[in-house]
Design a protein around this motif. Sequence first.
Motif, PDB file in Angstrom:
ATOM      1  N   ARG A 216      21.020 -17.538 -12.903  1.00 53.89           N
ATOM      2  CA  ARG A 216      21.290 -16.148 -13.273  1.00 53.89           C
ATOM      3  C   ARG A 216      20.011 -15.317 -13.229  1.00 53.89           C
ATOM      4  NH1 ARG A 216      22.975 -15.333 -19.317  1.00 53.89           N
ATOM      5  NH2 ARG A 216      20.759 -15.865 -19.457  1.00 53.89           N
ATOM      6  N   ASP A 217      18.908 -15.873 -13.763  1.00 49.83           N
ATOM      7  CA  ASP A 217      17.637 -15.146 -13.718  1.00 49.83           C
ATOM      8  C   ASP A 217      17.181 -14.936 -12.280  1.00 49.83           C
ATOM      9  OD1 ASP A 217      17.701 -15.177 -16.452  1.00 49.83           O
ATOM     10  OD2 ASP A 217      16.373 -16.917 -16.660  1.00 49.83           O
ATOM     11  N   THR A 218      17.334 -15.976 -11.475  1.00 52.97           N
ATOM     12  CA  THR A 218      16.950 -15.859 -10.067  1.00 52.97           C
ATOM     13  C   THR A 218      17.808 -14.826  -9.363  1.00 52.97           C
ATOM     14  OG1 THR A 218      16.323 -18.196 -10.071  1.00 52.97           O
ATOM     15  CG2 THR A 218      16.616 -17.143  -7.937  1.00 52.97           C
ATOM     16  N   LEU A 219      19.106 -14.809  -9.696  1.00 57.64           N
ATOM     17  CA  LEU A 219      20.017 -13.850  -9.078  1.00 57.64           C
ATOM     18  C   LEU A 219      19.658 -12.419  -9.479  1.00 57.64           C
ATOM     19  CD1 LEU A 219      22.532 -13.398  -7.366  1.00 57.64           C
ATOM     20  CD2 LEU A 219      23.910 -13.671  -9.433  1.00 57.64           C
ATOM     21  N   GLU A 220      19.290 -12.234 -10.738  1.00 56.57           N
ATOM     22  CA  GLU A 220      18.884 -10.901 -11.185  1.00 56.57           C
ATOM     23  C   GLU A 220      17.641 -10.425 -10.441  1.00 56.57           C
ATOM     24  OE1 GLU A 220      18.373 -11.116 -15.354  1.00 56.57           O
ATOM     25  OE2 GLU A 220      20.524 -11.173 -15.812  1.00 56.57           O
ATOM     26  N   VAL A 221      16.687 -11.321 -10.255  1.00 61.96           N
ATOM     27  CA  VAL A 221      15.473 -10.967  -9.517  1.00 61.96           C
ATOM     28  C   VAL A 221      15.816 -10.612  -8.083  1.00 61.96           C
ATOM     29  CG1 VAL A 221      13.262 -11.822  -8.670  1.00 61.96           C
ATOM     30  CG2 VAL A 221      13.984 -12.354 -11.003  1.00 61.96           C
ATOM     31  N   ARG A 222      16.702 -11.416  -7.475  1.00 58.89           N
ATOM     32  CA  ARG A 222      17.101 -11.145  -6.091  1.00 58.89           C
ATOM     33  C   ARG A 222      17.825  -9.811  -5.978  1.00 58.89           C
ATOM     34  NH1 ARG A 222      19.440 -17.079  -4.129  1.00 58.89           N
ATOM     35  NH2 ARG A 222      17.429 -18.184  -4.168  1.00 58.89           N
ATOM     36  N   VAL A 223      18.688  -9.535  -6.956  1.00 58.52           N
ATOM     37  CA  VAL A 223      19.413  -8.259  -6.935  1.00 58.52           C
ATOM     38  C   VAL A 223      18.457  -7.088  -7.048  1.00 58.52           C
ATOM     39  CG1 VAL A 223      21.042  -6.834  -8.227  1.00 58.52           C
ATOM     40  CG2 VAL A 223      21.579  -9.216  -7.786  1.00 58.52           C
ATOM     41  N   GLU A 224      17.480  -7.202  -7.957  1.00 59.77           N
ATOM     42  CA  GLU A 224      16.494  -6.136  -8.104  1.00 59.77           C
ATOM     43  C   GLU A 224      15.687  -5.947  -6.822  1.00 59.77           C
ATOM     44  OE1 GLU A 224      14.131  -7.063 -11.454  1.00 59.77           O
ATOM     45  OE2 GLU A 224      15.720  -6.687 -12.932  1.00 59.77           O
ATOM     46  N   GLU A 225      15.252  -7.050  -6.206  1.00 58.75           N
ATOM     47  CA  GLU A 225      14.498  -6.953  -4.960  1.00 58.75           C
ATOM     48  C   GLU A 225      15.344  -6.345  -3.855  1.00 58.75           C
ATOM     49  OE1 GLU A 225      13.157 -10.848  -4.124  1.00 58.75           O
ATOM     50  OE2 GLU A 225      11.565 -10.860  -5.658  1.00 58.75           O
TER      51      GLU A 225
END
Length: 267
Positions: A216-225
Motif C-alpha cells: 500500500r505504501d509503495t502504491l501510494e508513492v507510485r500514485v504520487e509519482e
Amino acid sequence: MLKNSILLFLKKATFPKSQNENVARREFILNILLLSALTLLFIALVIDVTAELTALLTAHEEDALSSVLINGLFLFFLFLYFLSRKQLIALASYLLLGAFFLLAAYMGYRWGIDVPAQIVFYPLVIIMSGILISTRFAFVTTIIIAITMVTTGVLEHGGVITVNQYWKNGPWTWTDIAMILIIYFIVATVAWLSNREIEKSLKRARKSEAELKQERDTLEVRVEERTRELRQAEMEKMSQAYHLVEFGRLAGGIFHDLMNPLAALSL
C-alpha cells in the motif's frame, strides 16, 4: 548422523502431499497423530510382553487390554497411515475418530462410565474432531458422546448391563498405566499441533498484513509519482499549445500586414 537421519525420516513420513493448504494442514496433523499412536502402541506392546514374561501382572490380568488387542490397534493405525499417504485424508480421519470413540464407549460399557480412560478419551475425540474435520463436526461429536454416556449410565444404573469395576479396588496393571500414558501423550500431541497451527496462522496473517502495508505504501508513492508525471506532461502540452496559439496569432498578423500592400498594388 543418527539424529539427522531420524529427523529426515520424520520429515518425509509426516510431510503432506496435498496441494491444498487446508487439506495439507489436516494431513500433517493426522500423520503426526498416527505416527505417535503407532510409536506408543509399540511401546505398550513391549511393556505388555515384558510384564507377561516377568510375571508382573496381577490376578486381574484378564480385565486388561491383551496383546492381541494392542496388535490389532497397531495394524489398524498402520492401515490409517497408509490411507493418509494415499491422499484419503477424510476417510482416515473419520476412521481414526470412530476408532477412538468406539474404544472409549467400550471402556464405559465394560468398566463403567466413570472409568478414567473414558473420561480422558472423550475430550480427546472432540478436540481431534475439530482439528481434523471441522468445528461443526466437533459439536456433532459432542452430542453423540453425550447421548452415548447418558445411555450407558441409564443401562448401568438400571442393571441392564453389568460393569466390572475391579479398577476401583485392585491395583493398576502395567498395561493400564501404559494406556493412560498413551492417552496423555496423544492429548499433549494434539494440544501442541493445535497451538502450532494457530501460531503459524497468526504468523502468516502478520506477514500478509506487513506485506499488504508495504504494498500500500509503495502504491501510494507510485500514485504520487505518476500524478506528478501526468501533471508535468499536461503542463508541457499546455505550454506547447500556448506557443502554437501565439505562433498562429503572430503569423496571422504578419499575413495581414503583407496582404494590405499587395492588395494596394493589385488595385
